[in-house]
Design an enzyme around this catalytic site. Structure first.
Site, PDB file in Angstrom:
ATOM      1  N   SER A 208      12.281  -1.101   9.463  1.00  0.00           N
ATOM      2  CA  SER A 208      11.370  -2.237  10.056  1.00  0.00           C
ATOM      3  C   SER A 208      10.852  -1.705  11.310  1.00  0.00           C
ATOM      4  CB  SER A 208      12.034  -3.500  10.189  1.00  0.00           C
ATOM      5  OG  SER A 208      10.946  -4.577  10.015  1.00  0.00           O
ATOM      6  N   ASN A 209       9.933  -2.500  11.908  1.00  0.00           N
ATOM      7  CA  ASN A 209       9.237  -2.246  13.188  1.00  0.00           C
ATOM      8  C   ASN A 209       9.323  -3.624  14.120  1.00  0.00           C
ATOM      9  OD1 ASN A 209       6.926  -4.012  12.508  1.00  0.00           O
ATOM     10  ND2 ASN A 209       6.801  -2.726  10.644  1.00  0.00           N
ATOM     11  N   ARG A 210       8.631  -3.673  15.141  1.00  0.00           N
ATOM     12  CA  ARG A 210       8.879  -4.545  16.009  1.00  0.00           C
ATOM     13  C   ARG A 210       7.729  -5.893  15.896  1.00  0.00           C
ATOM     14  NH1 ARG A 210       8.350  -3.899  21.296  1.00  0.00           N
ATOM     15  NH2 ARG A 210       7.421  -1.789  21.238  1.00  0.00           N
ATOM     16  N   SER A 211       7.062  -5.920  14.765  1.00  0.00           N
ATOM     17  CA  SER A 211       5.887  -6.763  14.685  1.00  0.00           C
ATOM     18  C   SER A 211       6.668  -8.278  14.627  1.00  0.00           C
ATOM     19  CB  SER A 211       5.443  -6.662  13.598  1.00  0.00           C
ATOM     20  OG  SER A 211       4.438  -7.678  13.216  1.00  0.00           O
ATOM     21  N   ALA A 275       2.254  -5.214  10.048  1.00  0.00           N
ATOM     22  CA  ALA A 275       2.632  -3.675  10.330  1.00  0.00           C
ATOM     23  C   ALA A 275       3.415  -3.209   9.020  1.00  0.00           C
ATOM     24  CB  ALA A 275       3.449  -3.396  11.616  1.00  0.00           C
TER      25      ALA A 275
END
Ligand code: PMT
Length: 396
Positions: A208-211, A275
């Site tokens: 995943s990512n930091r959104s 994102a």
């Protein structure tokens, strides 16, 4: 948007009256001018002084008060109100409204007002589920009253069931939505994506990512408050579902693709603040991957490009989170995805990009012209982005 708005808050006799006090406080903090009307039974649960202290305004309780500053209080309050909210509304008071009775200051004011009225039921589940109450609620709905809640949960009687008053945060969203009904985006259908997709590696891990979803949620609330019908497509984030919008929960890029394509049919605009993963594991493991010797190689495949797949007469807005060559990279995405404009995020700048409450962006229009904006709250930026969307929609 609540600043300077006249809100008449009616409080009736329920144990949930304390939540009415919280609502009065939050509305006042947001800049609204809150005039409270209490019924006689409401005063058995909570004192008028509580509301007077929270709103810094007189509290009306008596239809025949001789020392009232307004000669005909119910008419004056009814005319002044931008919106009326009855929170909590008991079964008895709802029945009164359904019949059009006017035997106290609150019912008289509601009968006299032309402002929208939001009714917030709070009662025992047996009373709420009683066919008489259901009929009364349906009657009010058919007369354009906004019925907010109730929800299921713990009730004052000790049991759990339907009848619990909505929480104040949700009510604030509903008040804002009702006040914004005649905004410049009324009648428009807007789809917003938010958060970071989660691509499974195995049953317990994902890429995943930091959104945080903050940018997307700010857009959703701003669009709703300007009268749009909004669908939010959100990945798991720590934010509560915004009130008054349809929310579709997804995890992966391919689930988001499916939800976006469905929601965009007949929509006027798509704002992709999410994102979305560009790559996902080819075949997620069925069981938790065990620690072994040496390195672990994950094979990834490209995910579908959602924005590129959305076609037709719809305003398409993309976002680009970049750590280098901000404008050039964003311009490339603008062209490739055939966007109306792109919001380029410099994620190296302090207070900008992922998870912050503020953002610093450059907006690039269809012709490639870039406009730098200063660091501002994501809620403010959402307003500016929607100004551009509204302009494009006016032209189309
Ligand atoms: O959620 P917050 O914490 O508030 O943070 C906000 C944000 C930084 C996530 C947001 O402002 C932002 O910049 N979102 C875009 C993130 C990004 O890097 O997008 P991208 O450059 O990978 O993609 C460009 C555009 O194509 C985006 O609108 C994206 O949603 C879309 N996309 C990307 C991949 C894909 N497979 N399909 C897509 O449609």
């Amino acid at each position: 948007m609540l600043k300077g708005k006249f809100i008449v808050l009616g409080v009736t006799g329920s144990i949930a009256a304390f939540k009415g006090a919280e609502l009065a406080s939050k509305l006042t903090q947001a800049g609204a001018l809150v005039d409270v009307i209490m019924t006689k039974s409401a005063m058995e649960f909570i004192a008028p002084l509580t509301f007077r202290s929270l709103t810094h305004r007189p509290v009306a309780t008596d239809l025949f008060a001789p020392d009232s500053e307004l000669s005909l209080e119910h008419v004056a309050l009814a005319e002044r109100a931008d919106v009326m909210v009855v929170a909590p509304a008991t079964a008895n008071f709802i029945a009164k409204l359904a019949l059009g009775l006017a035997d106290d200051l609150l019912s008289c004011t509601i009968l006299a007002t032309k402002a929208p009225v939001i009714v917030v039921p709070a009662m025992d589940s047996g009373m709420y589920e009683n066919p008489v109450t259901q009929e009364n609620v349906a009657k009010l709905r058919s007369r354009d009253f906004v019925i907010a809640g109730p929800t299921a949960g713990h009730l004052a009687s000790g049991i759990s069931g339907m009848g619990r008053m909505l929480e104040v945060e949700e009510l604030l969203g509903i008040v804002r939505q009702v006040l914004g009904r005649k905004g410049d985006l009324r009648g428009k259908k807007i789809v917003v994506t938010a958060g970071g997709t989660q691509e499974p590696i195995d049953p317990v891990r994902h890429i995943s990512n930091r959104s945080s979803g903050k940018m997307g949620y700010a857009l959703v609330e701003a669009a709703r408050d300007r009268g749009a019908t909004v669908t939010l497509i959100a990945t798991p984030v720590a934010l509560k579902d915004p009130a008054g919008v349809e929310v579709v929960h997804v995890n992966t890029a391919s689930e988001m693709r499916e939800a976006v394509l469905k929601a965009c049919s007949g929509a006027d605009a798509l704002l992709m603040a999410a994102a979305v993963a560009d790559y996902a594991p080819i075949k997620p493991a069925g069981q938790k991957i065990k620690k072994g010797q040496g390195t672990l190689i994950l094979e990834l495949k490209k995910t579908p490009d959602i924005l590129s797949e959305v076609k037709g007469k719809i305003v398409k807005v993309g976002f680009a989170a970049e750590s280098e060559n901000l404008v050039a990279n964003a311009q490339k995405k603008l062209r490739q995805k055939k966007l109306d404009f792109i919001v380029a995020n410099d994620i190296t700048s302090k207070g900008s990009g992922f998870a912050s409450d503020t953002n610093r962006v450059t907006i690039i229009n269809r012709a490639g012209k870039a406009e730098d904006l200063p660091l501002m709250l994501k809620t403010e930026l959402a307003g500016l982005i929607l100004d551009s969307v509204a302009k494009l929609l006016k032209r189309s």
